[in-house]
Design a protein around this motif. Structure first.
Motif, short mmCIF file in Angstrom:
data_model
loop_
_atom_site.label_atom_id
_atom_site.label_comp_id
_atom_site.label_asym_id
_atom_site.label_seq_id
_atom_site.Cartn_x
_atom_site.Cartn_y
_atom_site.Cartn_z
N THR A 369 37.38 52.97 28.67
CA THR A 369 37.15 53.12 30.11
C THR A 369 36.35 51.94 30.67
O THR A 369 36.66 51.40 31.75
N VAL A 370 35.34 51.50 29.93
CA VAL A 370 34.52 50.36 30.37
C VAL A 370 35.36 49.08 30.40
O VAL A 370 35.25 48.27 31.33
N ALA A 371 36.19 48.88 29.39
CA ALA A 371 37.04 47.69 29.37
C ALA A 371 37.99 47.67 30.55
O ALA A 371 38.20 46.63 31.20
N ASP A 372 38.58 48.82 30.85
CA ASP A 372 39.48 48.95 32.00
C ASP A 372 38.73 48.65 33.30
O ASP A 372 39.19 47.87 34.15
N ARG A 373 37.54 49.25 33.45
CA ARG A 373 36.76 49.08 34.68
C ARG A 373 36.29 47.64 34.85
O ARG A 373 36.29 47.10 35.97
N THR A 374 35.92 46.98 33.77
CA THR A 374 35.46 45.58 33.84
C THR A 374 36.56 44.68 34.40
O THR A 374 36.31 43.82 35.23
N TYR A 375 37.78 44.90 33.93
CA TYR A 375 38.91 44.10 34.42
C TYR A 375 39.15 44.37 35.91
O TYR A 375 39.31 43.44 36.70
N ARG A 376 39.18 45.64 36.30
CA ARG A 376 39.48 45.99 37.70
C ARG A 376 38.39 45.48 38.64
O ARG A 376 38.69 44.94 39.71
N GLU A 377 37.14 45.63 38.24
CA GLU A 377 36.05 45.20 39.12
C GLU A 377 36.02 43.69 39.27
O GLU A 377 35.67 43.17 40.34
N ALA A 378 36.39 42.97 38.23
CA ALA A 378 36.44 41.51 38.33
C ALA A 378 37.49 41.08 39.34
O ALA A 378 37.28 40.13 40.11
N ARG A 379 38.61 41.78 39.38
CA ARG A 379 39.65 41.47 40.37
C ARG A 379 39.14 41.76 41.79
O ARG A 379 39.40 41.00 42.72
N LYS A 380 38.42 42.87 41.94
CA LYS A 380 37.92 43.22 43.28
C LYS A 380 36.87 42.22 43.76
O LYS A 380 36.85 41.82 44.92
N ARG A 381 35.97 41.80 42.84
CA ARG A 381 34.93 40.83 43.24
C ARG A 381 35.55 39.51 43.66
O ARG A 381 35.02 38.81 44.52
N ALA A 382 36.67 39.18 43.05
CA ALA A 382 37.34 37.93 43.42
C ALA A 382 38.17 38.09 44.69
O ALA A 382 38.81 37.14 45.14
N GLY A 383 38.14 39.30 45.26
CA GLY A 383 38.94 39.54 46.46
C GLY A 383 40.42 39.57 46.16
O GLY A 383 41.24 39.29 47.05
N VAL A 384 40.78 39.90 44.95
CA VAL A 384 42.18 39.87 44.55
C VAL A 384 42.70 41.30 44.43
O VAL A 384 42.37 42.01 43.48
N GLU A 385 43.45 41.73 45.38
CA GLU A 385 44.19 42.98 45.30
C GLU A 385 45.63 42.63 45.61
O GLU A 385 46.11 42.74 46.73
N ARG A 386 46.32 42.14 44.59
CA ARG A 386 47.66 41.60 44.80
C ARG A 386 48.69 42.71 44.99
O ARG A 386 48.65 43.72 44.30
N LYS A 387 49.60 42.47 45.91
CA LYS A 387 50.64 43.46 46.19
C LYS A 387 51.68 43.46 45.07
O LYS A 387 51.98 42.42 44.49
N PRO A 388 52.24 44.62 44.79
CA PRO A 388 53.31 44.68 43.79
C PRO A 388 54.52 43.86 44.22
O PRO A 388 54.82 43.74 45.41
N VAL A 389 55.20 43.29 43.23
CA VAL A 389 56.36 42.43 43.51
C VAL A 389 57.56 42.89 42.69
O VAL A 389 57.43 43.63 41.71
N ILE A 390 58.74 42.44 43.09
CA ILE A 390 59.94 42.65 42.29
C ILE A 390 59.83 41.73 41.07
O ILE A 390 59.57 40.53 41.21
N PRO A 391 60.02 42.24 39.88
CA PRO A 391 59.81 41.41 38.68
C PRO A 391 60.85 40.32 38.52
O PRO A 391 61.98 40.45 39.02
N PRO A 392 60.51 39.22 37.83
CA PRO A 392 61.48 38.19 37.50
C PRO A 392 62.36 38.65 36.35
O PRO A 392 61.94 39.46 35.51
N GLY A 393 63.60 38.11 36.29
CA GLY A 393 64.53 38.51 35.25
C GLY A 393 65.12 37.33 34.51
O GLY A 393 64.47 36.30 34.32
#
Length: 512
Positions: A369-393
């Motif tokens: 849980t801590v590992a998951d939260r550390t990753y998510r919070e780092a993205r939020k602090r960087a102001g990065v909430e990227r929108k989902p995209v259609i994947p490349p093929g």
């Protein structure tokens, strides 16, 4: 019915059934990668007490001719060498040894070479040599005895004073991976690629040994026509836990597992700092593959990443790495592959992980849980909430697709965007097939983009990656507005001009 079932099957005797000589071919078809095969030979050098190991490519001008692995270990007497060259030869492994099965030298070598020669000497014995040639091995397990004079000359070649020298030289001839008749440019490309890959692999798998002051691995290339060593550098340790500051202040933590079959095992759980630029974080593989368990046997890394069916890899667990020390003896809980590149674990281990705790009562589940939260919070602090995209093929290099998946969440259930070369009308650089979910590149510019090289499904990774990043949002809209159409026209104009410039450069370099 249960009472009538017996584990013991009645027999009337036994008979000796030696392996067919073709068994040698099966032995060398275990999927050894080039780097894993070399690592297996280095393991033998470590078991022999070597302080220095040299991986030596020999070339004659443009042509690679042989590969040798030389060590300064204790060497082997003639009897010991016969055992080492016997398939499945029985020998006593000391405590802490890396060898296990008695097949590594033969299967690793003959997976990649038509012949393997081993010459060795101890401090008190003369040099002796044996050679397996694959064709003769398949015909009847016929192992050649190397002439004593050649054995002496080979050991002399790698030592200035043959009286004091001891150790082992392994020589591969007819190496299948070497380029054939490719000229200097192809040979240089091959050496650059394979030496970099080999250095990374050995640096990772043997990083604990390479971190010691008394052990070194050197990779060298020698031109035998001139006697010039054209390349010579040391392999550096690539510690997958070598971060300067933890990503979470309370980690690493050590969790204890109770395994009835083998006793107490320990999980040393780490959380990497987010967005690390260190090579041991990203260069050893995609973050989807390098999260998870790192299993060590006698300080040798035998599995780098993966959750071993404990759970699926997820983007938000990219910072989680767990070191596991395997017991030195073989067990049903941890089953090491012959190639030492993976471990199968039993359900007993998976069940124990769920109940693992540290000395303070923190559970392994809380670590995740801590590992998951550390990753998510780092993205939020960087102001990065990227929108989902259609994947490349298809059409985009798999390594690029992995990198994109690490950076962008995907829209679930969407068909991926492919990139294809097509014969397009006019001089446009690209077109968009919305219904077919494809970015189409004009075939007329392909040779210029590739610099005259032969193309393939995933060629031109740079231009295709850029076009995907530029155009993926177009496929999420039903139609293009005026601003978008103007942007697309701008990109067309600039890319056509760039493609023409590439074509002009190609024509100047290769005039008809």
């Amino acid at each position: 019915m249960a009472d009538g079932w017996k584990f013991d099957v009645p027999t009337t005797g036994s008979k000796h059934l030696p392996p067919d000589p073709r068994y040698m071919e099966a032995l060398t078809s275990q999927g050894y990668g080039f780097e894993a095969a070399i690592a297996d030979l280095v393991d033998n050098s470590i078991d022999a007490g070597a302080k220095d190991v040299v991986i030596h490519f020999l070339r004659d001008g443009d042509r690679l001719i042989s590969l040798l692995v030389i060590d300064d270990g204790c060497g082997m007497t003639e009897g010991e060498l016969d055992v080492a060259m016997t398939v499945g030869g029985r020998r006593q492994y000391r405590d802490g040894a890396l060898g296990m099965f008695g097949t590594g030298l033969k299967s690793a070598s003959l997976s990649h070479a038509a012949a393997v020669t081993v010459v060795s000497r101890t401090r008190t014995s003369r040099p002796v040599g044996r050679r397996w040639v694959m064709e003769r091995a398949k015909a009847g397990f016929q192992c050649d005895i190397v002439e004593p004079a050649y054995a002496q000359s080979l050991t002399d070649r790698y030592n200035g004073n043959p009286i004091l020298w001891q150790g082992t030289v392994i020589r591969w001839d007819g190496v299948k991976d070497f380029p054939r008749n490719g000229g200097s440019e192809q040979t240089e490309r091959y050496l650059s690629r394979v030496i970099n890959s080999l250095s990374m692999h050995l640096g990772l798998q043997l990083h604990r040994y390479l971190a010691r002051e008394d052990f070194n691995i050197t990779i060298a290339v020698e031109d035998i026509a001139t006697g010039t060593v054209v390349m010579d550098f040391g392999v550096l340790p690539m510690d997958p836990f070598g971060y300067p500051v933890s990503g979470a202040a309370e980690y690493p933590r050590t969790f204890k597992l109770e395994l009835p079959s083998v006793g107490i095992a320990r999980l040393n759980a780490h959380i990497w700092p987010p967005k690390s630029s260190l090579p041991q974080f990203r260069a050893i593989g995609s973050l989807q593959n390098t999260q998870g368990f790192y299993l060590y046997r006698n300080d040798r890394l035998v599995q780098a990443g993966g959750w071993n069916n404990y759970r699926q890899a997820e983007q938000h667990l990219a910072l989680a790495r767990v070191a596991v020390e395997l017991p030195p003896q073989a067990s049903d809980v941890f089953r090491l592959t012959v190639k030492k590149d993976g471990v199968e674990v039993s359900p007993e281990f998976i069940a124990a992980v769920d109940h693992a705790v540290d000395d303070e009562g923190v559970t392994f589940a809380q670590y995740m849980t801590v590992a998951d939260r550390t990753y998510r919070e780092a993205r939020k602090r960087a102001g990065v909430e990227r929108k989902p995209v259609i994947p490349p093929g298809k059409g985009i290099e798999p390594a690029v697709r992995e990198a994109i998946s690490e950076e962008l969440p995907y829209l679930i259930g969407e068909e991926p965007i492919t990139v294809q070369w097509r014969n397009l009308e006019g001089e446009i650089f690209f077109d968009i097939d919305r219904e077919g979910r494809a970015i189409l590149l004009n075939q007329r510019y392909r040779s210029a983009i590739l610099g005259g090289r032969r193309g393939g499904l995933n060629d031109a990774p740079m231009i295709k990656s850029l076009l995907y990043l530029m155009l993926h949002e177009v496929f999420q809209r039903e139609r293009a507005g005026s601003r978008e159409r103007d942007t697309l026209a701008l990109w067309q104009s600039v890319l056509v001009a760039a493609a023409r410039a590439e074509q002009n450069r190609l024509d100047e370099r290769d005039p008809e």
